[in-house]
Scaffold this motif. Structure first.
Motif, PDB file in Angstrom:
ATOM      1  N   ALA A 103       1.955 -30.903   5.750  1.00  0.00           N
ATOM      2  CA  ALA A 103       1.948 -29.933   4.656  1.00  0.00           C
ATOM      3  C   ALA A 103       0.670 -29.110   4.704  1.00  0.00           C
ATOM      4  O   ALA A 103      -0.384 -29.595   5.077  1.00  0.00           O
ATOM      5  N   THR A 104       0.777 -27.849   4.316  1.00  0.00           N
ATOM      6  CA  THR A 104      -0.386 -26.975   4.247  1.00  0.00           C
ATOM      7  C   THR A 104      -0.793 -26.824   2.787  1.00  0.00           C
ATOM      8  O   THR A 104       0.033 -26.561   1.935  1.00  0.00           O
ATOM      9  N   GLN A 105      -2.076 -26.987   2.509  1.00  0.00           N
ATOM     10  CA  GLN A 105      -2.544 -26.906   1.130  1.00  0.00           C
ATOM     11  C   GLN A 105      -3.728 -25.951   1.072  1.00  0.00           C
ATOM     12  O   GLN A 105      -4.491 -25.826   2.012  1.00  0.00           O
ATOM     13  N   LYS A 106      -3.879 -25.297  -0.076  1.00  0.00           N
ATOM     14  CA  LYS A 106      -4.857 -24.228  -0.158  1.00  0.00           C
ATOM     15  C   LYS A 106      -6.051 -24.516  -1.049  1.00  0.00           C
ATOM     16  O   LYS A 106      -6.944 -23.705  -1.114  1.00  0.00           O
ATOM     17  N   ARG A 107      -6.058 -25.642  -1.758  1.00  0.00           N
ATOM     18  CA  ARG A 107      -7.222 -25.902  -2.598  1.00  0.00           C
ATOM     19  C   ARG A 107      -8.450 -26.122  -1.722  1.00  0.00           C
ATOM     20  O   ARG A 107      -9.573 -25.831  -2.088  1.00  0.00           O
TER      21      ARG A 107
ATOM     22  N   GLY B  83      -8.276 -31.648   6.176  1.00  0.00           N
ATOM     23  CA  GLY B  83      -8.640 -30.813   5.038  1.00  0.00           C
ATOM     24  C   GLY B  83     -10.038 -31.129   4.562  1.00  0.00           C
ATOM     25  O   GLY B  83     -10.428 -32.291   4.459  1.00  0.00           O
ATOM     26  N   PHE B  84     -10.814 -30.084   4.261  1.00  0.00           N
ATOM     27  CA  PHE B  84     -12.196 -30.237   3.826  1.00  0.00           C
ATOM     28  C   PHE B  84     -12.389 -29.576   2.473  1.00  0.00           C
ATOM     29  O   PHE B  84     -11.749 -28.572   2.159  1.00  0.00           O
ATOM     30  N   ASP B  85     -13.273 -30.124   1.675  1.00  0.00           N
ATOM     31  CA  ASP B  85     -13.436 -29.705   0.286  1.00  0.00           C
ATOM     32  C   ASP B  85     -14.094 -28.336   0.187  1.00  0.00           C
ATOM     33  O   ASP B  85     -15.261 -28.177   0.539  1.00  0.00           O
ATOM     34  N   ASP B  86     -13.349 -27.352  -0.302  1.00  0.00           N
ATOM     35  CA  ASP B  86     -13.930 -26.023  -0.416  1.00  0.00           C
ATOM     36  C   ASP B  86     -14.995 -25.961  -1.502  1.00  0.00           C
ATOM     37  O   ASP B  86     -15.895 -25.130  -1.446  1.00  0.00           O
ATOM     38  N   ALA B  87     -14.925 -26.850  -2.506  1.00  0.00           N
ATOM     39  CA  ALA B  87     -15.922 -26.848  -3.571  1.00  0.00           C
ATOM     40  C   ALA B  87     -17.304 -27.193  -3.029  1.00  0.00           C
ATOM     41  O   ALA B  87     -18.316 -26.683  -3.526  1.00  0.00           O
ATOM     42  N   ALA B  88     -17.372 -28.063  -2.022  1.00  0.00           N
ATOM     43  CA  ALA B  88     -18.663 -28.420  -1.435  1.00  0.00           C
ATOM     44  C   ALA B  88     -19.345 -27.196  -0.835  1.00  0.00           C
ATOM     45  O   ALA B  88     -20.565 -27.062  -0.883  1.00  0.00           O
TER      46      ALA B  88
END
Length: 675
Positions: A364-368, A499-504
């Motif tokens: 699955a592709t996720q955008k968060r 997937g890596f945390d964009d918030a970081a």
């Protein structure tokens, strides 16, 4: 120590100790700290900031007992109340029962940790986009103590309508002292539930927001335990959504509660995300399904088995709860009980729902967060000495991942033998480990057994797990999912979804090297365009012809669901954010109009921080500037709803203003079918 780490661009590590008395007890012992009221002494961290100041003025006027606040480096007064330089000083001099944290996401982890160390009984964190690794570290701290309880993060907070105590940014005009306790993941859906119970004459006792974060400091069961023993609460409303298994755990608790109670309090529930785009993160940081987690339909089914009443829209919760309270014989004193009784099943959603299609891709592709190309993921693995390349077609694929276990609030290994290739996650099992202590190798034999590995390759499992965890921790990954096969006596990685945390990166500029791997050409151009303006836009597949424009991720999911229940088909999910402005409304229209399938646009706004009249003016501005040719149906509720509805009704444009959701939805579907 924390701030020095952040300045270096690294995720901080902590080696803190707590009092021996705290070690003997646990976080469970802090649940009672959620019971706030008129005597609760509240401080604000970041007290002199613009947001905190405005919120404090409003809360004090309402009746909240705010006794001061904290701003580092200051020892002065603000709003006629003391300002102290540290939370520890505030605990000594002001003796607060609770703190509201009003600082930016990059400052919030240190502020939460400071409050934990000072042993503030209740900590409310409203900020969103706090890095997930910071939150996991905070939960590791919380587990070692028994003084502080966390609400949030990414939550509107907690509020006692009876005690006039607000710690958060809930829209006060919607609230009325009464008998319904509310616990919710979504802010906007909780506001809808509050307005609905107010209109039904029931009012609210205590409203607790879990928040939409991946890991919530307070969950449904914590809130249910408070409501069970709260004399002010006669009925309970629970609002959930996709992501995690908290709703399933709540269902189990409810079943047990009904068995042990001779007169259980009635419970009504709304769950969002039934028609969520498969594999996508639907606005909230935690609104997505990890391998092995239940979807919205599974949650609804389990809650129905627990005997709760399900509604498909929170606006129906007031009448549903009035009916339930009437049937149970429980009082609704403290608020007006006027209005005709409703039949129990009148507001429940349809039981038959179409099957939600699984994603067609292998992963699955996720955008968060940032999901990198598989080739880049393989490169990261090879740098760590892991054999990784494309699948040759030989060997049975198994799933091995490092992710988040929302039940234990910690990282975990996710393993599945994947014996069913059409559903490789069906047998997924989680093996959690402490964020600070690391992975316990005593769990390896159980993982080997679950994966059904042969004798020789199983020896290479532990090194592979160690390498994945090392990458996960050092690069602040969100999910490292691999497919592995047995080859030549060892395990080989043949598929990778990282997937890596964009918030970081966005909040603290950590992990710049990883985020440099983002390739915009791999993403939907309209979604990227919307992202620049803080809008979460997801194009839904199929023949949807209704454009949706909504403020708040939970309400946006629920709008798609409820339209489908009424016979309509949404073309998109669009969350303008909780602070929608005239400009973001205009930008949202521009994005939606690029989809040629859209025949009508449904604007569904519930005003909390968002003002109804401001949104209405934004709609008029966009309608004129964009020379729109398709009709727009507008439902505005909440703050300044009457003013907003009036502006729409008197505009003379092809706009249709409604107060009631079902009436608005019916009009939208009628216009879509005529086009």
């Amino acid at each position: 120590m924390i701030r020095r780490h952040l300045l270096r661009g690294q995720a901080p590590t902590l080696n803190r100790t707590f009092a021996t008395t705290a070690r003997r007890r646990g976080y469970e012992d802090t649940i009672g700290n959620l019971k706030i009221g008129k005597d609760t002494r509240v401080i604000f961290q970041g007290f002199t900031g613009k947001q905190a100041t405005a919120n404090a003025k409003e809360s004090i006027a309402w009746g909240t007992n705010i006794v001061g606040g904290v701003t580092p480096g200051k020892n002065t007064e603000h709003l006629g109340l003391p300002v102290l330089p540290s939370v520890r000083d505030a605990m000594v001099k002001l003796k607060p029962d609770a703190t509201g944290i009003y600082v930016a996401a990059h400052q919030a982890p240190a502020a939460i940790e400071e409050a934990i160390e000072a042993e503030v009984p209740l900590i409310v964190a409203v900020a969103e986009h706090i890095p997930i690794h910071d939150i996991m570290r905070i939960h590791s701290m919380l587990k070692t103590q028994s003084k502080s309880r966390l609400v949030g993060a990414n939550a509107p907070g907690i509020i006692s309508a009876i005690g006039k105590c607000r710690i958060g940014f809930q829209p006060l005009p919607c609230f009325m002292p009464g008998r319904v306790g509310i616990v919710a993941k979504s802010g906007t859906l909780s506001y809808e539930a509050v307005a609905s119970t107010t209109r039904a004459g029931l009012g609210q006792s205590l409203c607790i927001s879990m928040g939409g974060d991946v890991l919530a400091g307070t969950n449904f069961i914590d809130a249910l335990k408070i409501f069970e023993h709260d004399d002010d609460t006669e009925g309970i409303v629970l609002i959930g959504e996709i992501g995690g298994s908290a709703e399933m755990e709540a269902a189990e608790w409810i079943m047990d509660y009904k068995k042990r109670s001779s007169n259980p309090k009635p419970i009504a529930v709304t769950i969002g995300g039934i028609y969520a785009a498969p594999g996508r993160i639907m606005g909230h940081a935690g609104a997505f399904v990890l391998p092995g987690e239940p979807d919205a339909l599974a949650k609804i089914k389990r809650l129905q088995e627990a005997g709760v009443t399900i509604t498909n829209h929170p606006a129906k919760l007031g009448d549903a709860m009035k009916s339930l309270l009437g049937n149970s014989g429980r009082a609704s004193s403290g608020a007006s009980a006027s209005g005709a009784s409703q039949r129990r099943g009148m507001h429940t959603m349809r039981r038959v729902r179409p099957t939600v299609q699984s994603p067609s891709s292998r992963f699955a592709t996720q955008k968060r967060n940032l999901y990198i190309r598989e080739e880049f993921a393989f490169d990261l693995l090879r740098e760590r000495g892991i054999n990784a390349s494309e699948y040759s077609g030989k060997g049975q694929k198994r799933v091995l991942a490092v992710g988040v276990d929302r039940a234990s609030m910690s990282p975990c290994i996710i393993a599945s033998p994947a014996t069913d290739p059409t559903n490789p996650h069906a047998e997924a099992k989680k093996f959690p480990f402490d964020y600070q202590k690391g992975f316990d190798h005593s769990q390896v034999p159980a993982i080997v057994e679950h994966l059904q590995l042969s004798d020789t390759p199983k020896r290479t499992l532990a090194p592979l797990i160690d390498s994945l965890i090392d990458l996960y921790m050092k690069k602040e990954a969100f999910l490292l999912e691999t497919e592995v096969v047995e080859r030549l006596g060892a395990l080989k990685v043949v598929g990778a979804n990282f997937g890596f945390d964009d918030a970081a990166f966005r909040s603290t500029k950590r992990q710049g090297d990883i985020h440099a791997l983002r390739r915009l050409e791999d993403e939907d151009a309209q979604e990227v365009e919307a992202e620049k303006d803080g809008i979460v836009y997801i194009k839904l597949g199929g023949d949807g012809n209704i454009g949706t424009l909504v403020n708040g991720a939970g309400l946006a999911m629920n709008t798609v669901d409820a339209l489908a229940d009424a016979g309509g088909k949404a073309a998109n999910f669009l969350d303008t954010g909780g602070k929608a402005t005239s400009e973001t409304v205009k930008k949202s229209f521009q994005v939606i109009l690029q989809d040629e399938r859209v025949k009508v646009i449904f604007v569904n706004i519930f005003g909390g921080l968002t003002l109804g009249d401001m949104i209405a003016n934004g709609i008029l501005l966009a309608f004129k500037e964009l020379e729109m040719k398709i009709p727009v149906v507008v439902r505005i509720r909440g703050t300044n709803e009457a003013e907003g509805q009036k502006i729409i009704a008197e505009s003379g444009l092809s706009l249709h203003a409604f107060d009631d959701f079902e009436e608005a939805a019916a009009k939208v579907i009628e216009l879509a079918n005529k086009a």
